[in-house]
Design a protein around this motif. Structure first.
Motif, PDB file in Angstrom:
ATOM      1  N   TYR A  57       7.521 -38.839  46.310  1.00  0.00           N
ATOM      2  CA  TYR A  57       8.066 -37.978  45.262  1.00  0.00           C
ATOM      3  C   TYR A  57       7.634 -38.409  43.855  1.00  0.00           C
ATOM      4  CZ  TYR A  57      10.472 -35.390  48.814  1.00  0.00           C
ATOM      5  OH  TYR A  57      10.728 -34.582  49.888  1.00  0.00           O
ATOM      6  N   THR A  58       7.494 -39.705  43.622  1.00  0.00           N
ATOM      7  CA  THR A  58       6.967 -40.094  42.302  1.00  0.00           C
ATOM      8  C   THR A  58       5.505 -39.651  42.199  1.00  0.00           C
ATOM      9  OG1 THR A  58       6.443 -42.294  43.174  1.00  0.00           O
ATOM     10  CG2 THR A  58       8.488 -42.082  41.939  1.00  0.00           C
TER      11      THR A  58
ATOM     12  N   VAL B 138       4.235 -36.949  43.240  1.00  0.00           N
ATOM     13  CA  VAL B 138       4.147 -35.550  42.812  1.00  0.00           C
ATOM     14  C   VAL B 138       3.994 -35.503  41.289  1.00  0.00           C
ATOM     15  CG1 VAL B 138       5.377 -33.352  42.665  1.00  0.00           C
ATOM     16  CG2 VAL B 138       5.525 -34.737  44.749  1.00  0.00           C
ATOM     17  N   TYR B 139       4.754 -36.357  40.626  1.00  0.00           N
ATOM     18  CA  TYR B 139       4.666 -36.414  39.160  1.00  0.00           C
ATOM     19  C   TYR B 139       3.376 -37.104  38.709  1.00  0.00           C
ATOM     20  CZ  TYR B 139       5.644 -37.857  34.382  1.00  0.00           C
ATOM     21  OH  TYR B 139       5.556 -38.074  33.031  1.00  0.00           O
ATOM     22  N   LEU B 140       3.128 -38.286  39.255  1.00  0.00           N
ATOM     23  CA  LEU B 140       1.998 -39.093  38.774  1.00  0.00           C
ATOM     24  C   LEU B 140       0.650 -38.432  39.068  1.00  0.00           C
ATOM     25  CD1 LEU B 140       3.432 -42.585  39.797  1.00  0.00           C
ATOM     26  CD2 LEU B 140       3.241 -41.635  37.465  1.00  0.00           C
ATOM     27  N   ASN B 141       0.556 -37.777  40.212  1.00  0.00           N
ATOM     28  CA  ASN B 141      -0.717 -37.152  40.575  1.00  0.00           C
ATOM     29  C   ASN B 141      -0.947 -35.794  39.923  1.00  0.00           C
ATOM     30  OD1 ASN B 141      -1.017 -39.363  42.237  1.00  0.00           O
ATOM     31  ND2 ASN B 141      -0.187 -38.312  44.036  1.00  0.00           N
ATOM     32  N   ASN B 142       0.106 -35.255  39.326  1.00  0.00           N
ATOM     33  CA  ASN B 142      -0.038 -33.946  38.678  1.00  0.00           C
ATOM     34  C   ASN B 142       0.348 -34.032  37.207  1.00  0.00           C
ATOM     35  OD1 ASN B 142      -0.545 -32.020  41.075  1.00  0.00           O
ATOM     36  ND2 ASN B 142       1.215 -33.241  41.713  1.00  0.00           N
ATOM     37  N   LYS B 143       0.124 -35.185  36.627  1.00  0.00           N
ATOM     38  CA  LYS B 143       0.623 -35.440  35.286  1.00  0.00           C
ATOM     39  C   LYS B 143       0.157 -34.387  34.290  1.00  0.00           C
ATOM     40  CE  LYS B 143       2.331 -39.325  32.854  1.00  0.00           C
ATOM     41  NZ  LYS B 143       2.218 -40.678  32.401  1.00  0.00           N
ATOM     42  N   ALA B 144      -1.040 -33.909  34.477  1.00  0.00           N
ATOM     43  CA  ALA B 144      -1.562 -32.888  33.560  1.00  0.00           C
ATOM     44  C   ALA B 144      -0.637 -31.681  33.529  1.00  0.00           C
ATOM     45  CB  ALA B 144      -2.964 -32.480  33.988  1.00  0.00           C
TER      46      ALA B 144
ATOM     47  N   GLU C 251      11.484 -44.462  36.262  1.00  0.00           N
ATOM     48  CA  GLU C 251      11.999 -45.807  36.473  1.00  0.00           C
ATOM     49  C   GLU C 251      13.228 -45.791  37.400  1.00  0.00           C
ATOM     50  OE1 GLU C 251      13.504 -48.510  33.096  1.00  0.00           O
ATOM     51  OE2 GLU C 251      11.444 -47.874  32.564  1.00  0.00           O
ATOM     52  N   ASP C 252      14.181 -44.902  37.067  1.00  0.00           N
ATOM     53  CA  ASP C 252      15.427 -44.859  37.832  1.00  0.00           C
ATOM     54  C   ASP C 252      15.191 -44.407  39.267  1.00  0.00           C
ATOM     55  OD1 ASP C 252      16.748 -45.655  35.582  1.00  0.00           O
ATOM     56  OD2 ASP C 252      17.393 -43.636  34.998  1.00  0.00           O
ATOM     57  N   PHE C 253      14.384 -43.372  39.424  1.00  0.00           N
ATOM     58  CA  PHE C 253      14.172 -42.874  40.792  1.00  0.00           C
ATOM     59  C   PHE C 253      13.456 -43.920  41.645  1.00  0.00           C
ATOM     60  CE2 PHE C 253      11.798 -40.675  44.128  1.00  0.00           C
ATOM     61  CZ  PHE C 253      12.869 -40.118  44.813  1.00  0.00           C
TER      62      PHE C 253
ATOM     63  N   LEU D 132      15.475 -37.589  40.209  1.00  0.00           N
ATOM     64  CA  LEU D 132      14.337 -36.823  40.727  1.00  0.00           C
ATOM     65  C   LEU D 132      14.223 -35.476  40.032  1.00  0.00           C
ATOM     66  CD1 LEU D 132      12.037 -36.755  42.789  1.00  0.00           C
ATOM     67  CD2 LEU D 132      13.629 -35.760  44.447  1.00  0.00           C
ATOM     68  N   ASN D 133      15.374 -34.872  39.757  1.00  0.00           N
ATOM     69  CA  ASN D 133      15.359 -33.607  39.030  1.00  0.00           C
ATOM     70  C   ASN D 133      14.782 -33.809  37.632  1.00  0.00           C
ATOM     71  OD1 ASN D 133      16.846 -31.659  37.000  1.00  0.00           O
ATOM     72  ND2 ASN D 133      16.723 -30.577  38.957  1.00  0.00           N
ATOM     73  N   SER D 134      15.222 -34.862  36.954  1.00  0.00           N
ATOM     74  CA  SER D 134      14.728 -35.120  35.598  1.00  0.00           C
ATOM     75  C   SER D 134      13.230 -35.431  35.600  1.00  0.00           C
ATOM     76  CB  SER D 134      15.482 -36.299  34.976  1.00  0.00           C
ATOM     77  OG  SER D 134      16.794 -35.910  34.653  1.00  0.00           O
ATOM     78  N   LEU D 135      12.755 -35.972  36.703  1.00  0.00           N
ATOM     79  CA  LEU D 135      11.336 -36.297  36.802  1.00  0.00           C
ATOM     80  C   LEU D 135      10.486 -35.047  37.044  1.00  0.00           C
ATOM     81  CD1 LEU D 135       9.247 -38.638  36.949  1.00  0.00           C
ATOM     82  CD2 LEU D 135       9.585 -38.620  39.439  1.00  0.00           C
ATOM     83  N   LEU D 136      10.995 -34.130  37.848  1.00  0.00           N
ATOM     84  CA  LEU D 136      10.134 -33.050  38.339  1.00  0.00           C
ATOM     85  C   LEU D 136      10.402 -31.662  37.757  1.00  0.00           C
ATOM     86  CD1 LEU D 136       9.812 -33.913  42.163  1.00  0.00           C
ATOM     87  CD2 LEU D 136       8.310 -34.566  40.278  1.00  0.00           C
ATOM     88  N   PHE D 137      11.467 -31.502  36.981  1.00  0.00           N
ATOM     89  CA  PHE D 137      11.737 -30.129  36.529  1.00  0.00           C
ATOM     90  C   PHE D 137      10.680 -29.673  35.529  1.00  0.00           C
ATOM     91  CE2 PHE D 137      13.134 -30.055  32.126  1.00  0.00           C
ATOM     92  CZ  PHE D 137      13.564 -31.341  31.862  1.00  0.00           C
TER      93      PHE D 137
END
Lengths: 253, 449
Positions: free
Chosen positions: B9-10, B12-18, B37-39, B148-153
């Motif tokens: 799940y991290t 998803v964010y790191l690989n799609n940072k753009a 960090e929290d997740f 996770l919500n705060s990371l991916l929304f």
């Protein structure tokens, strides 16, 4: 209309009714009196199909049909009505949907089409007047927040609406002041006809001043110990139940 | 299992940072960093955690999903896609699709009266100060799902009602999940009511495809002094969906937030409510009704913090459980040392229609003030025998009597639904649901491929 033969019934293994015999014909009003704990309400419970009462012996025939084989709802559809001693409050079930469902079930059983909303409301207004019931009450949930007197009026109102053949009034006078008693009794009298029968269960003679019975039976210790005309009620009012108890207990000894 | 899930799940964010940073203002940067960090520490909550004891979310998270990171630009009108006949009142509707505010919604941001109804992502540009002041301010680093919500929304609904204004109409937010493959969706809503502001919001969740959905939605609600929000949530997703909602509410003095959440359908549903009463005289009512059948699993968790004195809170949750369904309710009331004259009530009642249905209800009180009124209670049982006999003695069949009493059981919750017409429609839906005639919402029409 109703024939009870040698009825024995018990609750949790304890025998309450010990051989009741009773016949009620169309057009008659019977009063069943007796001291507390004599089995009056149990008898009403057996007639309406309470499942916690076990019938251990005897028969009950209603209009030639075996009553004991019927579920409570079938008995109601066949024309038996109980006016409850303690009508239950059912928050969330509206009076209107309750009454309409009940009436249409009974009509269906009688081969009649369901009533339209308009006709139903008209009928309801008409029957309300019979027991002088506040129209606001039918806008509420079943018995919710009704006073004791309003609950009893509501029972007779339902009786008027459902038009049973046999009405059983279980302690309908309890908790009623004299005005309410008169209104309720008037309703019952207006609904009575040669095609219908009524059983009035009561501890006191008071109600019988307004609903005059053809027969009075005294229930004591699960048996009918005395049956006579309406004058018996007056005698009981005067002397109480003690003399009868003594008489019966002496005979048994 | 869990160890593998964190990088999934991290990633998803790191690989799609753009995609996560393009066209997005700076204010999101610290939010993402904190969430990452929290997740990375918290992960997906397991049932070893006290608050997640009665739900196992790992199987739902341990699946392969498509992640919906860009809105599909569909050139269709709302009316062509979706018709919901819940309203039939003067309600205005907006859609989100897989977490994104739908581009053809009738509301597209600032309104002439100074209110804002639109996309949260767009609002970061059009109302940056307000968004910066409130976004993620209810965040706490104690729940992996929220992190996770705060990371991916990427988007969601933003409502802003300025001081002394009211939203001129009840707003209906319809969250749609549509996909050809199993899909993971994230959504963040932000609702800000300034002093004396008022709004009525109805939120409906629907899954329109029969694939597996996992939705992780978070809603932040701020009710400033004297503000009033009436919120109704209707959850009706398919039995393959896992729906997670987190509703965080901060209430200032004399504000009122009244919520009713109805869960008609959903394979696995977890609703978190975190309510903080920070100003004197704030009033919170949070009620719920859940009607699981088959093997559905519905879990409601409410945490109310009484921080200020003279606040009231009331929770009533009721469940009607059939078949082999399972429900859980955890209600925690915390009363701070300063929160004297608190009134806090909590009740959870359940009707078990089948011997295989199960419910766990846990009320928890944590009280540090001495002058408070708090009650709680939990029950599970069958319909009242005396009421059942009464109805049958009037000629009503046992089955119909059971239905009438079940419906009546729900009434104690449904009577709290704010709009009369809406209440009536909701009761119709419940009626159909209890009679097992409900697939989707009544008359809900979807014509999107």
């Amino acid at each position: 209309m109703l024939v009870i033969k040698n009825l024995h019934a018990s609750i949790d293994g304890k025998e309450i009714l010990k051989g009741i015999n009773l016949e009620v014909k169309a057009g008659e009003i019977h009063a069943i009196m007796g001291p507390n704990g004599s089995g009056k309400s149990t008898l009403a419970g057996v007639l309406t199909g309470r499942d916690y009462i076990d019938v251990t012996e005897g028969e009950i025939w209603f209009e030639g049909k075996n009553l004991l084989e019927m579920d409570p709802e079938e008995r109601a559809r066949e024309g038996i009505f109980l006016s409850f001693q303690y009508p239950v409050e059912i928050p969330g079930v509206s009076m209107i949907s309750f009454l309409r469902t009940a009436l249409n079930e009974i009509r269906k059983h009688r081969g009649l089409p369901p009533l339209s909303s308009g006709d139903f409301l008209k009928l309801m207004r008409e029957k309300q007047q019979l027991v002088e019931m506040d129209a606001k009450l039918t806008g509420r949930s079943v018995n919710e927040g009704f006073s004791g007197g309003e609950k009893k009026r509501n029972e007779i109102f339902q009786m008027a609406l459902l038009e049973p053949k046999l009405s059983i009034l279980d302690e309908t006078d309890s908790g009623l002041d004299i005005d309410a008693l008169r209104i309720v009794a008037n309703g019952v009298n207006k609904l009575h006809s040669p095609q219908k029968a009524t059983i009035v269960i009561t501890h006191y003679q008071r109600l019988l001043e307004y609903i005059v019975p053809d027969y009075v039976h005294v229930l004591y210790d699960g048996k009918i110990v005395k049956s006579a005309g309406k004058e018996l009620a007056l005698e009981l009012e005067e002397k109480g139940y003690e003399w009868l108890k003594k008489e019966v207990d002496t005979v048994i000894e | 299992m869990e160890d593998n899930l964190i990088p999934t799940y991290t990633g998803v964010y790191l690989n799609n940072k753009a995609l996560f940073t393009e066209d997005v203002p700076q204010l999101l940067e610290p939010i993402r960093q904190q969430a990452l960090e929290d997740f990375s520490t918290l992960g997906i909550p397991t049932n070893k955690l006290e608050r997640y004891r009665y739900i196992d979310l790992l199987p739902s998270f341990n699946k392969k999903y498509d992640f919906y990171l860009k809105p599909n630009l569909l050139n269709l009108k709302i009316e062509d896609i979706f018709q919901c006949d819940v309203p039939q009142l003067d309600m205005k509707e907006v859609l989100t699709i897989n977490g994104f505010y739908y581009q053809n919604n009738i509301f597209k941001g600032w309104q002439p009266d100074g209110t804002y109804v639109g996309s949260l992502r767009q609002a970061m540009h059009e109302a940056p100060e307000i968004v910066a002041k409130y976004l993620n301010k209810t965040y706490t680093a104690n729940d992996g799902l929220l992190s996770l919500n705060s990371l991916l929304f990427l988007d969601g609904l933003f409502i802003y009602v300025p001081k002394n204004k009211s939203l001129a109409f009840p707003l209906q937010l319809i969250n749609l999940l549509i996909a050809n493959n199993d899909l993971f969706a994230t959504q963040r809503n932000l609702i800000v009511l300034e002093e004396n502001a008022a709004a009525t919001l109805v939120v409906c969740d629907h899954a329109l495809s029969s694939v597996q959905f996992l939705s992780n939605t978070s809603t932040e609600i701020f009710a400033e002094q004297n503000a009033s929000l009436k919120l109704t949530m209707l959850q009706n997703v398919n039995n393959k969906a896992t729906a997670i909602t987190t509703t965080n509410i901060h209430q200032a003095s004399n504000s009122q937030v009244h919520s009713v959440v109805l869960t008609l359908h959903g394979g696995m549903v977890r609703n978190n409510f975190n309510i903080k009463l920070t100003g004197e005289g704030a009033d919170n009512q949070t009620h719920g009704l859940y009607l699981p059948d088959a093997s559905q699993h519905i879990d409601n968790s409410v945490f109310i913090e009484h921080i200020a004195p003279h606040c009231t809170s009331n929770q009533l949750f009721k469940g009607i459980l059939d078949d082999t369904s399972y429900a859980a309710f955890t209600g925690r009331i915390y009363v701070d040392r300063e929160a004297q004259k608190t009134s806090a009530y909590q009740k959870c009642s359940n009707l078990l229609l089948s011997p295989q249905a199960k419910v766990n209800a846990r009320p928890q009180l944590e009280i540090y003030a001495d002058d408070v009124k708090c009650t709680h209670g939990a029950t599970a049982g069958q319909v009242n025998d005396e009421a059942m006999f009464y109805l049958r003695s009037r000629g009503i069949s046992a089955q119909e009597a059971q239905f009438l009493l079940t419906f009546a059981f729900a009434y104690e919750v449904t009577q709290n639904i704010p709009l009369g017409d809406l209440r009536f429609r909701m009761e119709e839906l419940i009626n159909k649901r209890l009679r097992k005639e409900l697939g989707r919402c009544h008359n809900c029409m979807i014509t999107l491929g």
